[in-house]
Design a protein around this motif. Structure first.
Motif, short mmCIF file in Angstrom:
data_model
loop_
_atom_site.label_atom_id
_atom_site.label_comp_id
_atom_site.label_asym_id
_atom_site.label_seq_id
_atom_site.Cartn_x
_atom_site.Cartn_y
_atom_site.Cartn_z
N UNK A 144 0.81 -1.21 0.00
CA UNK A 144 0.00 0.00 0.00
C UNK A 144 0.84 1.26 0.00
N UNK A 145 1.95 1.26 0.75
CA UNK A 145 2.84 2.42 0.79
C UNK A 145 3.43 2.69 -0.60
N UNK A 146 3.86 1.62 -1.27
CA UNK A 146 4.46 1.78 -2.60
C UNK A 146 3.45 2.32 -3.61
N UNK A 147 2.23 1.75 -3.60
CA UNK A 147 1.21 2.22 -4.53
C UNK A 147 0.81 3.67 -4.23
N UNK A 148 0.72 4.00 -2.96
CA UNK A 148 0.37 5.37 -2.59
C UNK A 148 1.44 6.35 -3.06
N UNK A 149 2.69 5.94 -2.96
CA UNK A 149 3.79 6.78 -3.44
C UNK A 149 3.69 7.00 -4.95
N UNK A 150 3.31 5.97 -5.68
CA UNK A 150 3.14 6.11 -7.12
C UNK A 150 2.07 7.15 -7.44
N UNK A 151 0.94 7.07 -6.75
CA UNK A 151 -0.17 7.99 -7.00
C UNK A 151 0.24 9.42 -6.69
N UNK A 152 0.89 9.62 -5.54
CA UNK A 152 1.28 10.97 -5.14
C UNK A 152 2.26 11.57 -6.14
N UNK A 153 3.24 10.79 -6.60
CA UNK A 153 4.20 11.30 -7.57
C UNK A 153 3.54 11.58 -8.91
N UNK A 154 2.61 10.71 -9.32
CA UNK A 154 1.92 10.92 -10.59
C UNK A 154 1.08 12.19 -10.54
N UNK A 155 0.40 12.44 -9.43
CA UNK A 155 -0.42 13.65 -9.31
C UNK A 155 0.45 14.90 -9.20
N UNK A 156 1.61 14.76 -8.59
CA UNK A 156 2.56 15.88 -8.55
C UNK A 156 2.95 16.27 -9.97
N UNK A 157 3.23 15.28 -10.79
CA UNK A 157 3.62 15.56 -12.17
C UNK A 157 2.43 16.07 -12.97
N UNK A 158 1.24 15.56 -12.68
CA UNK A 158 0.06 16.05 -13.40
C UNK A 158 -0.18 17.52 -13.10
N UNK A 159 -0.07 17.89 -11.82
CA UNK A 159 -0.24 19.31 -11.47
C UNK A 159 0.82 20.17 -12.15
N UNK A 160 2.05 19.66 -12.21
CA UNK A 160 3.11 20.41 -12.87
C UNK A 160 2.81 20.59 -14.35
#
Length: 670
Positions: free
Chosen positions: A161-177
């Motif tokens: 769960x930690x790994x998948x959550x990290x993927x989502x957070x990084x993907x959304x960071x890049x999406x916002x950018x």
């Protein structure tokens, strides 16, 4: 506060190339769909949404491997626990049997007495020892193994769960950018036709919904799918008949998805559309709150808000109704299979086909089987909501970019700031012609005033000089070079602009002035502030130049706001200065002081002044009178008055007409 936009100051924004991820997000490469047009249905949008996670494929497979380990342990645990139940059950039965008899003798004796089912049950027991009782040593070992399996499974579940959550957070960071980068690549026309509240809703609400939905669904989707597969394998290993009963839930699930899925997707899309409209209404209401009260339109605004709020309520209720019905229907289907398993399993135990521990394990497996399917059903609604939001975000990312500068664009040659319009044509739309065959020239150091009725094209003229829009035909020359061939950054870096509505960000007065040129020293800021009479009122503030302006700069007056924005433009030291009704927000005395300051600061600069009050442009070197996108008159103040044309009519409407009205009023009172 973003420092990438400068709506009322020298435009010196650096137009950089964006990283590959931002380009991929805006071009559709992340989605892999191959189509950069806005998504029109669920699957292309969903595929593109998953494509946002593709840069972290390695982490995803690591999370999947951890999930496989978690599933293997959680699926094997009921089997071990069922064996512990068998130890207890078989021990209790064996304690009631004579210790001097063998298992075969007891089975034969029961059959001879006509107790065939009981005989078959004992025959199926693998560790049955007559008279031995419960084997507590073996029972303790099995229970310890189960505890260790569940403990290890929880650790693996956390890591996955930690790994998948990290993927989502990084993907959304890049999406916002990528969204931020996209906004700065959009042409001004996009913002002219898009409501600010609607744009903010896509950037904030929709992105947050995507983030929350992926965090809720992605973490459970992987483990749920793996659990379904693992449980199926274990169920078939115990009893294929019971497994088939458990699989009855699958076609029922398919029917539920087929019926409710499309309705839920459409409802969520409508919900977020209504959310954007309501946000626009709220933003409009708050930004014009004072004016709304002045005209007593609170009831009208409240009625409009209530109407759109009611529409959002109905859309949200419909979306939640469809999504909320998914889980109960899935649970109902699971309960049907649970009843069938209980009945058939009991018959098989009674007939000796299965041991009681196996049925217990199978019942646990049936719950483990229906629970992830029910979770997938619930996640389907969440994913549909995220996909509806993703469609709106992708529409923004897929909007047509501003035409990029030519790679071989020539360098801007430094010059004094001569501006020339050569047969310029421009229209915002093909249906309505605005500017046609416009030609004039402005020499360095001249002050040009642009006057005319509303809609004549005054602000459009300034937008063309700044190259916020490109001309349809003709050319605008800056020191002999066509601005359409130059880099926008070079053109705007030479130009300072102050709009009618002052824009200040939350920060100190010093920071707001320095925003025009970040390299400006404190001495240069003080010099500009003195020249624009900002220094006159700053010393009355508690912290002087370090006074922090609050939200909307409400702790200074409207005139003081405008003075700060003018100081900001002056500290940038542009070659071309544009003032779009820059003095409209100041009082008469301040306006006089500003005119004096501008006269000194315009020295050596080409200045364009858009003005409705003709009293502010008497000293202009050249006055352009525009009507319907054309220059109908040009000259200085005195010559235009003497011509008795359009300028004279504008002048009389502001001054002579006002004097006549006063004379009429006085004659009526005498």
């Amino acid at each position: 506060m973003s420092k990438k936009t400068k709506p009322d100051v020298t435009v010196d924004a650096v137009e950089e190339e964006f990283d590959e991820a931002a380009v991929a997000a805006s071009s559709g490469e992340w989605g892999g769909a191959g189509d950069t047009r806005p998504a029109k249905n669920f699957w292309p949008s969903f595929k593109r949404l998953l494509g946002l996670l593709s840069p972290w494929a390695g982490l995803f497979w690591l999370a999947t491997a951890l999930g496989v380990g978690w599933v293997a342990l959680t699926v094997a645990a009921p089997k071990v626990l069922g064996e512990a139940t068998n130890v207890i059950f078989e021990g209790v039965i064996s304690a009631q049997m004579p210790a001097d008899a063998t298992k075969e003798q007891i089975v034969a004796g029961l059959e001879a007495q006509g107790q065939t089912d009981f005989a078959n049950m004992i025959a199926a027991m693998e560790h049955f020892v007559p008279g031995a009782g419960v084997d507590f040593v073996r029972l303790g070992q099995l229970l310890l193994i189960v505890i260790l399996m569940y403990f290890a499974a929880n650790i693996l579940d956390y890591l996955s769960g930690y790994t998948l959550n990290r993927i989502v957070v990084q993907a959304m960071y890049r999406l916002r950018a990528s969204i931020e980068d996209k906004i700065h690549r959009l042409p001004l026309s996009y913002f002219d036709r898009t409501k600010r509240g609607e744009l903010l809703s896509r950037v904030t609400n929709d992105v947050d919904n995507i983030t929350n939905s992926l965090q809720q669904s992605l973490i459970y989707a992987v483990t749920s799918l793996l659990t379904v597969i693992g449980v199926l394998v274990m169920m078939f290993s115990i009893s294929w008949q019971l497994a088939l009963v458990a699989l009855v839930v699958l076609p029922i699930t398919g029917v539920i998805f087929a019926i409710i899925g499309p309705k839920s997707q459409a409802a969520f899309k409508e919900q977020w559309k209504k959310t954007g409209r309501l946000n626009s209404r709220v933003e409009e209401s708050f930004s014009g709150h004072a004016l709304m009260r002045v005209y007593g339109r609170e009831a009208d605004m409240r009625e409009a808000f209530d109407g759109e709020n009611e529409e959002l309520y109905r859309a949200a209720f419909k979306a939640q109704f469809f999504s909320g019905s998914m889980m109960p229907l899935m649970q109902f289907a699971g309960n049907l299979s649970y009843v069938g398993i209980a009945v058939l399993g009991g018959l098989q135990v009674a007939s000796g086909q299965l041991r009681i521990g196996d049925v217990q394990a199978f019942i646990q497996y049936s719950q483990q089987f229906t629970q992830p399917i029910a979770q997938l059903g619930s996640m389907a609604a969440t994913v549909q909501s995220a996909t509806a939001s993703a469609e709106r975000v992708f529409e923004l990312l897929d909007a047509e970019d501003e035409v990029p500068d030519a790679v071989d664009a020539p360098e801007l040659i430094p010059g004094p700031g001569r501006i020339e319009f050569a047969d310029v044509d421009f229209s915002y739309s093909t249906e309505r012609e605005l500017i046609r065959d416009l030609s004039f020239s402005v020499e360095p150091g001249q002050t040009v005033a642009i006057v005319g009725p509303t809609g004549a094209g005054k602000t459009t003229l300034v937008n063309l000089i700044m190259r916020f829009y490109d001309v349809d035909a003709g050319a605008i020359l800056l020191d002999g070079q066509a601005t359409g061939e130059l880099r926008r950054h070079d053109v705007r870096a030479r130009t300072g602009m102050v709009l009618q509505d002052p824009w200040l960000f939350q920060g100190s007065i010093r920071e707001n002035i320095r925003y025009g040129r970040e390299s400006a020293t404190d001495e240069e800021i003080l010099e500009a502030a003195k020249a624009t009479y900002v220094d006159r009122f700053v010393h009355s503030l508690p912290e002087g130049y370090d006074t922090v302006l609050d939200e909307d700069a409400s702790n200074v007056s409207a005139g003081e706001k405008q003075l700060i924005t003018i100081a900001r433009a002056f500290v940038a030291d542009p070659a071309v200065l544009i003032l779009d009704e820059a003095t409209s927000s100041v009082d008469t005395r301040t306006e006089v002081l500003l005119q004096q300051a501008m006269a000194a600061l315009r020295e050596g600069r080409t200045s364009f002044v858009i003005a409705h009050r003709l009293s502010t442009i008497r000293d202009a070197d050249l006055i352009l009178v525009m009507e319907q996108g054309r220059i109908v008159e040009q000259g200085d103040h005195e010559s235009l008055l003497a011509a008795h044309g359009s300028y004279r009519r504008l002048y009389d409407s502001q001054f002579a007409g006002a004097v006549d009205a006063v004379d009429d009023a006085e004659s009526q009172t005498t």
